[in-house]
Design a protein around this motif. Structure first.
Motif, PDB file in Angstrom:
ATOM      1  N   GLY A 250     -32.232 -10.686   2.588  1.00 21.95           N
ATOM      2  CA  GLY A 250     -32.709 -10.403   1.241  1.00 21.95           C
ATOM      3  C   GLY A 250     -31.789 -10.764   0.097  1.00 21.95           C
ATOM      4  N   PRO A 251     -31.067  -9.777  -0.459  1.00 18.51           N
ATOM      5  CA  PRO A 251     -30.230 -10.065  -1.627  1.00 18.51           C
ATOM      6  C   PRO A 251     -29.140 -11.080  -1.318  1.00 18.51           C
ATOM      7  N   GLY A 252     -28.746 -11.170  -0.070  1.00 20.25           N
ATOM      8  CA  GLY A 252     -27.740 -12.168   0.296  1.00 20.25           C
ATOM      9  C   GLY A 252     -28.252 -13.587   0.117  1.00 20.25           C
ATOM     10  N   LEU A 253     -29.557 -13.787   0.378  1.00 22.38           N
ATOM     11  CA  LEU A 253     -30.133 -15.116   0.177  1.00 22.38           C
ATOM     12  C   LEU A 253     -30.097 -15.488  -1.304  1.00 22.38           C
TER      13      LEU A 253
ATOM     14  N   VAL B  35     -32.737 -12.569   7.770  1.00 20.61           N
ATOM     15  CA  VAL B  35     -33.412 -11.460   8.444  1.00 20.61           C
ATOM     16  C   VAL B  35     -33.930 -10.546   7.331  1.00 20.61           C
ATOM     17  N   GLN B  36     -35.195 -10.759   6.955  1.00 22.03           N
ATOM     18  CA  GLN B  36     -35.734 -10.120   5.757  1.00 22.03           C
ATOM     19  C   GLN B  36     -35.758  -8.591   5.866  1.00 22.03           C
TER      20      GLN B  36
ATOM     21  N   PRO C 247     -37.113  -5.325  -3.950  1.00 24.47           N
ATOM     22  CA  PRO C 247     -36.034  -6.233  -4.346  1.00 24.47           C
ATOM     23  C   PRO C 247     -34.671  -5.536  -4.390  1.00 24.47           C
ATOM     24  N   SER C 248     -33.657  -6.298  -4.822  1.00 28.76           N
ATOM     25  CA  SER C 248     -32.285  -5.802  -4.904  1.00 28.76           C
ATOM     26  C   SER C 248     -31.878  -5.193  -3.566  1.00 28.76           C
ATOM     27  N   THR C 249     -31.168  -4.078  -3.587  1.00 27.21           N
ATOM     28  CA  THR C 249     -30.740  -3.459  -2.332  1.00 27.21           C
ATOM     29  C   THR C 249     -31.936  -2.926  -1.559  1.00 27.21           C
ATOM     30  N   GLY C 250     -32.959  -2.484  -2.273  1.00 29.60           N
ATOM     31  CA  GLY C 250     -34.248  -2.133  -1.679  1.00 29.60           C
ATOM     32  C   GLY C 250     -34.178  -1.150  -0.530  1.00 29.60           C
ATOM     33  N   LEU C 251     -34.782  -1.523   0.572  1.00 30.42           N
ATOM     34  CA  LEU C 251     -34.815  -0.706   1.782  1.00 30.42           C
ATOM     35  C   LEU C 251     -33.965  -1.425   2.834  1.00 30.42           C
TER      36      LEU C 251
END
Length: 617
Positions: A317-320, A342-343, A347-351
């Motif tokens: 996620g945020p790393g992408l 690995v989704q 958004p952001s830190t999210g879950l």
């Protein structure tokens, strides 16, 4: 003395079990041991570890509940199950959080010792559910797991805290008895895991055996269950998670290509395990770098690709998002690079610990300029292995970045995997350019791939970087016509990958009333829903995209063969958007974004609503 009554054995074809407790209760370990043993005896299975987002939430709170669900059976098992048949709740918070999903009449096993006033208050119970008849709709078994564990370990040189930690093995032993599983695999695991702490070996083994013995001796359970082995194709099997399968896929690609494997990565949930797994394969020449951030992770991988490595970087996620600019650099330099996302919920830190499918459009378009990349997606935990190999093959053959999408459910979930023979895998050997005669760094082959000339090769010195390069010659070039040509060449190169990938397969009739189209980790839920719809007489087919950019060449024709297209996704319609814009057709959507895999029944209800329950019969 009363005699022990013989317990009735009931044969069942499929069971879904959920272990739930405080994050310190060892529920992930309990679930994974039950899964490994279940795989060993030959059942098909599918798992869903459910971690709390907090590293250590206050003990006894709902926020701190950790769960592990698995479905296993003697027939094909494609999902971890919608609703559990059995819930093992180690404290009131685990009961509070999970009870609403237990099937009516389901088996409920609770650690009655944990239901004191403090824990009841932390779980927001106004009265004790074990005493107020609120659980009358379930097959309730109150087992004083904590005190029975303490009794079994009496006299061992352990602190009360250490004794309490063994209660998960008591629960595991009881479940092994209930579902007729052997103890030996876990006993061997305990011996290996705690080989330097013999007191822990003795304690955990005794707790495991005590749980099993309790099942035999007690009269509160009158029935045991037997699940026969599944009929799987012949071969050597092992239980494997998606993240481990991904790691092994890249390791295999390294061996098949003859290239050293380099992983530059920054740890992030739920992708960190890939870095951990690959770091243990130094004997295969694997180099892993835990970088200081996401940008350093991917740029070190780009450098490794320039130097002739099979290079990859992993993230979530945020790393992408942080890697975005560097992916553009990989596009411009036209070097082979695999980016694994690995989704997770955003958004952001999210879950951080939950699954989602909401990075598809980011993978497709999330860069400045015209920066096309190949996008692939695994559909099951074991498919992560094959798509890792495939991502490597395409990256190396076309000298291009490839984004491989998995997700938290696939990465953490597991299932049996038939270990393939090496001859079943594609040849992805690589030939570096070594001849300086007529060498130009951006001279292209039929695939529009430029030559891979690694630094230090005599006569092949050349420049790479983020600035636009002259077609063929590779010098920095700002000519408008050259830029237009290079933009179109890079785009055409990715499009031509479509000539090198399999057609989109249809499971079911090639034409009909409804096609359920999916991608990624929704495969199992869609498959089960479609199979149930067919059994009720509906004409429904399934297709699942593993190649998202480019899509298989026959995708448009497949879609046009059906009156309606349904696309279930764990986002708000990202594949649906791509399909509409590319093929100019209307699609129906099912979008549920709960941080959990889609439920089979949700998809089945949508299918029934679209076909009116009777269409196509």
């Amino acid at each position: 003395m009363s005699e022990i009554k013989e317990k009735e054995f009931r044969v069942v074809t499929n069971v879904t079990v959920r272990f739930a407790g405080d994050s310190g209760d060892g529920m992930q370990l309990t679930g994974s041991q039950f899964s490994d043993t279940t795989a060993w005896i030959g059942n098909d299975l599918n798992t869903l570890p459910d971690y709390p987002a907090e590293i250590r939430a206050p003990a006894g709170t709902i926020y701190g509940v950790s769960g592990f669900q698995l479905s296993f059976g003697s027939e094909d098992v494609n999902t971890p199950g919608d609703l559990p048949d059995v819930l093992v709740a180690m404290n009131p918070a685990a009961l509070r959080k999970n009870l609403k999903e237990l099937k009516n009449g389901g088996v409920l096993i609770v650690n009655s010792d944990a239901f004191d006033q403090k824990n009841l208050k932390l779980a927001n119970f106004e009265s004790n559910p074990l005493e107020d008849d609120s659980l009358s709709g379930y097959e309730l078994h109150q087992v004083p797991i904590s005190s029975l564990t303490a009794n079994a370990l009496e006299g061992l040189p352990l602190s009360p805290k250490e004794v309490a930690r063994c209660k998960n093995f008591f629960a595991l032993g009881l479940m092994y008895w209930l579902y007729d599983r052997p103890l030996k695999n876990t006993e061997d695991w305990i011996k290996d895991k705690f080989k330097n702490k013999p007191e822990y070996v003795e304690a955990n083994t005794k707790a495991l055996q005590a749980g099993h013995k309790f099942g035999e001796m007690t009269e509160i359970f009158t029935t045991r269950y037997k699940v026969e082995a599944a009929k799987l194709p012949k071969g050597i099997y092992r239980n494997i998670s998606g993240n481990e399968a991904t790691a092994l896929g890249f390791l295999t690609a390294s061996v098949k290509s003859g290239l050293p494997l380099f992983l530059g990565s920054y740890p992030i949930t739920p992708a960190s395990e890939i870095l951990q797994y690959l770091s243990s394969y130094k004997n295969f020449g694997v180099k892993t770098v835990q970088a200081e951030d996401e940008i350093a992770g991917i740029t070190s991988a780009i450098g490794a690709a320039f130097a002739g490595n099979l290079a990859l970087t992993t993230t979530s996620g945020p790393g992408l998002s942080l890697k975005t600019e560097a992916i553009g650099l990989a596009v411009m330099t036209e070097l082979p690079l695999v980016i694994v996302n690995v989704q997770r919920g955003g958004p952001s830190t999210g879950l951080p610990t939950k699954t989602e499918q909401a990075d598809l459009l980011q993978a497709m378009y999330g860069r400045n300029g015209e920066a096309p990349v190949c996008v692939l997606a695994a559909r099951t935990p074991r498919d992560c292995f094959y798509m890792a190999v495939e991502a490597s093959r395409i990256a190396l053959k076309y000298m291009t970045p490839v984004i491989l999408l998995t997700d938290g459910y696939l990465g953490n979930g597991s299932e049996p995997w038939r270990i393939p023979h090496v001859n079943e895998l594609p040849d992805i050997s690589v030939k570096f350019r070594t001849d300086p005669e007529r060498f130009y760094p951006y001279l292209r082959n039929d695939n529009l791939a430029r030559p891979w000339a690694i630094p230090g090769t005599p006569g092949l010195e050349h420049r790479i970087g983020g600035l636009e390069k002259a077609d063929v010659y590779g010098t920095v070039n700002y000519d408008p016509e050259n830029h237009d040509r290079m933009v179109k060449l890079r785009t055409e190169k990715v499009k031509r990958i479509a000539n090198d990938i399999p057609d989109l397969e249809v499971d079911g009739d090639e034409k009909g009333d409804l096609l359920v189209l999916g991608w990624g980790g929704t495969y199992g839920s869609i498959k089960d829903a479609v199979n149930k719809a067919r059994k009720s007489g509906l004409r429904v087919s399934q297709a699942h995209l593993r190649y998202l950019n480019p899509m298989p060449k026959n995708t448009g024709q497949v879609l046009k063969n059906f009156k309606k297209i349904l696309i279930p996704e764990i986002n708000l319609g990202q594949l649906a958007h791509l399909i509409r814009s590319e093929y100019l057709i209307q699609v129906e959507q099912l979008n549920v974004v709960r941080g959990l895999p889609l439920k089979v029944n949700d998809i089945l209800e949508k299918i029934n609503s679209l076909l009116g329950g009777g269409n196509g019969k």
